[in-house]
Scaffold this motif. Structure first.
Motif, short mmCIF file in Angstrom:
data_model
loop_
_atom_site.label_atom_id
_atom_site.label_comp_id
_atom_site.label_asym_id
_atom_site.label_seq_id
_atom_site.Cartn_x
_atom_site.Cartn_y
_atom_site.Cartn_z
N TYR A 1 97.61 -43.51 -147.97
CA TYR A 1 97.59 -43.21 -146.45
C TYR A 1 97.37 -41.86 -146.08
CZ TYR A 1 99.50 -47.94 -146.95
OH TYR A 1 99.61 -49.52 -147.37
N VAL A 2 97.98 -40.70 -146.83
CA VAL A 2 97.77 -39.39 -146.18
C VAL A 2 96.28 -39.08 -146.73
CG1 VAL A 2 98.40 -37.04 -146.40
CG2 VAL A 2 99.91 -38.94 -146.53
N LEU A 3 95.95 -39.31 -147.94
CA LEU A 3 94.49 -38.78 -148.39
C LEU A 3 93.41 -39.50 -148.19
CD1 LEU A 3 95.28 -36.83 -151.62
CD2 LEU A 3 95.13 -35.98 -149.44
N GLY A 4 93.78 -40.88 -147.80
CA GLY A 4 92.86 -42.00 -147.69
C GLY A 4 91.79 -42.18 -148.86
N ASN A 5 92.45 -42.25 -149.88
CA ASN A 5 91.47 -42.48 -151.16
C ASN A 5 92.05 -43.40 -151.89
OD1 ASN A 5 90.11 -42.20 -153.60
ND2 ASN A 5 89.67 -39.86 -153.47
N PRO A 6 91.27 -44.77 -151.68
CA PRO A 6 91.69 -45.93 -152.47
C PRO A 6 91.38 -45.82 -153.82
CG PRO A 6 90.57 -46.41 -150.23
CD PRO A 6 90.39 -45.16 -150.45
N GLY A 7 90.35 -45.03 -154.45
CA GLY A 7 89.99 -44.82 -155.74
C GLY A 7 91.33 -44.17 -156.36
N MET A 8 91.72 -43.28 -155.80
CA MET A 8 92.83 -42.24 -156.32
C MET A 8 94.12 -42.79 -156.51
SD MET A 8 93.80 -38.59 -155.20
CE MET A 8 94.95 -37.35 -155.80
N ALA A 9 94.36 -43.89 -155.48
CA ALA A 9 95.64 -44.23 -155.43
C ALA A 9 96.33 -45.01 -156.70
CB ALA A 9 95.81 -45.12 -154.16
N PRO A 10 95.36 -45.94 -157.11
CA PRO A 10 96.01 -46.70 -158.42
C PRO A 10 96.15 -46.01 -159.58
CG PRO A 10 93.84 -47.88 -157.48
CD PRO A 10 94.26 -46.38 -156.84
N TYR A 11 95.51 -44.89 -159.72
CA TYR A 11 95.86 -44.01 -161.03
C TYR A 11 97.10 -42.94 -160.67
CZ TYR A 11 91.32 -45.43 -162.55
OH TYR A 11 90.43 -46.33 -163.11
N ALA A 12 97.27 -42.64 -159.59
CA ALA A 12 98.54 -42.02 -159.19
C ALA A 12 99.67 -42.87 -159.50
CB ALA A 12 98.35 -41.46 -157.52
N LEU A 13 99.45 -44.41 -159.21
CA LEU A 13 100.68 -45.33 -159.36
C LEU A 13 100.78 -45.70 -160.68
CD1 LEU A 13 102.73 -47.33 -158.09
CD2 LEU A 13 100.97 -48.74 -157.80
N PHE A 14 99.90 -46.12 -161.37
CA PHE A 14 99.84 -46.79 -162.68
C PHE A 14 100.07 -45.76 -163.66
CE2 PHE A 14 97.88 -50.46 -160.61
CZ PHE A 14 98.76 -51.37 -161.18
N THR A 15 99.66 -44.33 -163.45
CA THR A 15 99.96 -43.17 -164.65
C THR A 15 101.59 -43.15 -164.55
OG1 THR A 15 98.11 -42.30 -164.41
CG2 THR A 15 99.70 -40.95 -165.05
N VAL A 16 101.96 -43.20 -163.45
CA VAL A 16 103.63 -42.92 -163.32
C VAL A 16 104.31 -44.34 -164.27
CG1 VAL A 16 105.73 -43.18 -161.97
CG2 VAL A 16 103.70 -41.79 -161.30
N ILE A 17 103.58 -45.65 -164.01
CA ILE A 17 104.41 -46.52 -164.85
C ILE A 17 104.21 -46.58 -166.29
CG2 ILE A 17 103.92 -49.19 -165.04
CD1 ILE A 17 103.45 -49.44 -161.98
N TRP B 1 88.19 -38.01 -158.85
CA TRP B 1 89.41 -38.46 -158.20
C TRP B 1 90.27 -39.15 -158.96
CZ3 TRP B 1 90.08 -36.17 -154.01
CH2 TRP B 1 89.30 -35.70 -153.09
N ARG B 2 90.10 -39.87 -159.89
CA ARG B 2 90.73 -40.66 -161.02
C ARG B 2 91.55 -39.79 -161.89
NH1 ARG B 2 87.00 -45.45 -163.34
NH2 ARG B 2 86.81 -46.66 -161.56
N LEU B 3 90.97 -38.37 -162.25
CA LEU B 3 91.65 -37.44 -163.06
C LEU B 3 92.55 -36.81 -162.04
CD1 LEU B 3 88.80 -36.14 -165.15
CD2 LEU B 3 90.36 -37.86 -165.95
N ALA B 4 92.16 -36.63 -160.69
CA ALA B 4 93.27 -36.03 -159.80
C ALA B 4 94.58 -36.88 -159.73
CB ALA B 4 92.47 -35.68 -158.52
N GLY B 5 94.22 -38.21 -159.65
CA GLY B 5 95.52 -39.30 -159.61
C GLY B 5 96.29 -38.98 -160.77
N VAL B 6 95.71 -38.94 -161.87
CA VAL B 6 96.45 -39.01 -162.97
C VAL B 6 97.14 -37.56 -163.15
CG1 VAL B 6 96.49 -38.68 -165.77
CG2 VAL B 6 95.05 -40.41 -164.54
N THR B 7 96.60 -36.31 -162.73
CA THR B 7 97.15 -35.18 -162.65
C THR B 7 98.27 -35.12 -161.69
OG1 THR B 7 95.15 -34.12 -163.22
CG2 THR B 7 96.76 -32.50 -162.41
#
Length: 703
Positions: A34-50, A140-146
């Motif tokens: 919602y802040v960065l508006g990046n749907p490709g990055m969001a799943p990696y930020a979420l599922f890496t935490v899980i 973007w995927r790697l950024a979400g993981v990081t």
């Protein structure tokens, strides 16, 4: 409600962890979506935490867990990169899944810390290995993981941090202190310093035994077991095994009648020195003293042997020599324990005195580099007999098959199929089947609820509001209530996540049910064909082979002492097979309860007692000096070795009722009393054989 939670979750450790993962996952997801508006990055930020916060088991203090997360970040980058690049083709993605699935899982041979990270590592490849093939979005995927790893590492330090667990060194120190107190009571009784020493020992033994039992793998969380390939963990594990052996012999010492025994003052002095060395080892483990020195115990053993030789045993009944031999074997084990403590401390030890033909010796790992130790661990487990190899191959085959079929059949959201396999696949077919019903029932109920939510036309903002609540309850429900509840809440949670990333309707819930069922079927089929008995089947085999090795050790040792032969390959082989048996037992502890039949701890102790006793006898007794009583030794050795072979065969045939050796007594023999001072060596050997015979009577576990 709070009282119920505290009963189910003492210290609210599970609830705090669920809350921590929920906060970090939602912050990462909302920030990227919602802040960065990046749907490709969001799943990696979420599922890496899980993956790393929920599916992984990371041990240590908050600071240690944070450092572990930062250390695993480059591995996460590699897995996501490979998954992204191999997703262009179904066969390439499946091949990558098989290779990486095996490597990530097999890396667990390095220790429980790597085992705890394996499931999370698998998920980091699974997520990007499905379409769309988008190498341009890799950054973007790697950024979400990081982002996820950095947030999670910070949360470990500041967000409801868990109290550091009780250190293994602290548990080990308590067990050694209990052993020291028991040995002091024995020495006081023998020397006459405390006439009530026997009663004091009887009072101390239960507490000391309980402290030693707390070191069993079954009593420790997997991530706290000293099972890595490094010197320190190997030495601590060896120390714990020696403590259990020593406590098992303290009662034998107390049962001896010191009034008729020979060399009682010398034996009392030796046991007192052993108690002091044990307490010095415990003090170092507590951080209250220097590293203990082996010179003290070595000197005490040498002094005892010299003082014992001052009494000519010629013509004395063999029973009068038994107490001294028991004390001597105990002193040898204490010396072995102190040596292991020095290895754990990184202190120097004496050069390896094991003959070249009998190597590797008991402390071979102390003379190897860390790199060689890791290579040795990997190499010794690259065999179908290794439970680590079996588990890694089983999981890799299941995940690769699921990825291949998902691509060929064009399964929608095939990611869920592989996630289901990670959830339900266990080390045995029976354990896998036991997870199916709750997983499927929970998924169906959760999917029905999710379908209802998606069917109702509401503003997607409500999904964002509801998501943290469902995450918190769902992440806590699994450990507290079981797999069914976890799957139910997870189905609803996943539906709300996808509803915020792309347009979906209620049929997403239907897809979820089909994917979970598909993954469950694959898991069951693979479980039925790939080592379906799991650790139980391999444990029977591994311990059976170990006891058969122990029988050869008994025969070879007597050949060395009576016939003057050189030590053969039996000892090195038994040490190697003993390590495989210990690994099988460790995995066995993670499976659901099995029917009572064999006391596996007692079985392993029987094997280790044979190996360690043989090492001490070969080192201390002159070769070929017992030739005059070779007939009696042959009969006694055949009896003990035959009992080991009987127990080994029973285990290999999976016959628990017959695993314990025959209960009839030892053969009636007339031992010579005219061998001069070689009678002491004969007594040492007989004490070892009698102890082995006694060990084998404890193999059958009572209900």
């Amino acid at each position: 409600m709070l009282a119920w939670l505290r009963r189910r979750d003492p210290g609210l450790i599970t609830v705090r962890r669920a809350a921590r993962v929920t906060v970090v996952a939602c912050v990462g997801f909302y920030l990227t979506r919602y802040v960065l508006g990046n749907p490709g990055m969001a799943p990696y930020a979420l599922f890496t935490v899980i993956a790393l916060g929920l599916l992984s088991q990371i041990s240590g203090s908050p600071g240690q867990r944070a450092r572990t997360l930062l250390g695993v970040l480059p591995v996460g980058w590699l897995l996501v990169t490979l998954g992204t690049l191999l997703s262009f083709n179904t066969w390439a993605a499946a091949a990558g899944m098989f290779v990486l699935g095996f490597l990530v899982s097999f890396a667990g041979v390095g220790g429980p810390r790597l085992v705890g990270l394996a499931a999370g590592g698998q998920l980091l490849y699974i997520l990007p290995c499905f379409p769309p093939y988008d190498p341009g979005g890799l950054g973007w995927r790697l950024a979400g993981v990081t982002l996820a790893v950095l947030l999670l590492a910070g949360a470990e330090l500041v967000l409801w941090p868990d109290a550091p667990p009780v250190r293994y060194r602290t548990r080990l120190a308590a067990a050694i202190s209990g052993l020291s107190a028991c040995l002091t009571a024995v020495a006081d009784s023998w020397s006459g310093d405390d006439p009530a020493g026997r009663e004091r020992l009887a009072a101390l033994l239960p507490e000391a035994t309980a402290a030693a039992d707390a070191l069993r793998p079954s009593q420790l969380p997997p991530t706290q077991r000293p099972a890595s390939a490094g010197k320190r963990d190997r030495a601590l594990s060896s120390t714990a095994a020696t403590v259990r052996l020593l406590l098992g012999r303290v009662a034998d010492l107390n049962a001896e009648d010191e009034h008729v025994a020979v060399a009682v003052p010398a034996a009392a002095a030796l046991v007192r020195e052993a108690a002091g060395c044990a307490e010095a080892a415990a003090a170092w483990l507590r951080g209250e003293g220097p590293v203990p020195d082996t010179k003290t115990m070595s000197g005490a053993l040498q002094t005892f042997r010299m003082r014992r030789l001052n009494t000519d045993p010629e013509g004395l009944p063999p029973e009068r020599l038994r107490l001294g031999s028991l004390a001597l074997s105990l002193g040898e084990w204490v010396l072995s324990m102190v040596t292991a403590i020095r290895i754990a401390a990184g202190a120097p030890i004496h050069p390896d005195s094991t003959p070249s033909e009998a190597r590797p010796g008991p402390f071979w790992y102390a003379y190897e580099s860390t790199g060689r130790l890791w290579w040795h661990r990997l190499r010794e487990n690259l065999t179908p007999r290794s439970v680590h190899f079996q588990g890694a191959l089983r999981l890799a085959a299941a995940l690769a098959t699921a990825r291949l079929l998902s691509g060929i059949l064009d399964v929608s959201h095939g990611f869920w199929v592989l996630l289901t396999i990670l959830t339900v696949l266990r080390t045995s077919a029976a354990a896998t089947r036991s997870t199916l019903r709750p997983a499927l029932v929970g998924t169906v109920i959760g999917s029905i609820v999710a379908a209802g939510l998606l069917f109702i036309p509401v503003d997607p903002l409500w999904y964002a509001v509801l998501l943290p609540v469902l995450m918190l309850v769902g992440f806590a429900a699994g450990p507290l209530l079981g797999l069914g509840w976890s799957q139910g809440f997870l189905s609803v949670t996943i539906a709300l996540i996808f509803a915020q990333v792309s347009p979906v309707d209620w049929r997403l819930a239907e897809t979820r049910i089909l994917d979970v069922a598909f993954g469950a079927v694959i898991g069951v089929v693979i479980g039925l064909f790939a080592w379906p008995r799991g650790a139980s089947g391999e444990l029977h085999r591994a311990t059976g082979i170990f006891l058969a090795d122990a029988a050869r050790v008994v025969r070879d040792t007597v050949d060395v002492l009576a016939h003057g032969k050189h030590p053969g390959p039996a000892l090195p082989r038994a040490r190697s097979d003993g390590m495989l048996a210990e690994a099988s037992y460790a995995l066995f502890q993670s499976e659901p309860a099995h029917p009572v039949g064999v006391d596996w701890q007692a079985t392993l102790v029987a094997g280790h007692h044979a190996v360690r006793g043989a090492e001490a006898l070969i080192k201390s007794c002159p070769s070929g000096g017992l030739l005059p009583c070779v007939t009696e030794l042959t009969v006694s050795t055949s009896d003990v070795a035959g009992r080991y072979e009987h127990a080994a065969l029973a285990l290999l045939l999976r016959d628990p009722a017959a695993a314990a050796a025959a209960t009839d007594g030892p053969p009636s023999l007339s031992w010579p009393d005219n061998l001069g001072r070689d009678l002491y060596h004969l007594a040492d050997l007989r004490v070892w054989l009698d102890g082995l015979r006694d060990d084998l009577t404890r193999l059958h576990a009572s209900a």
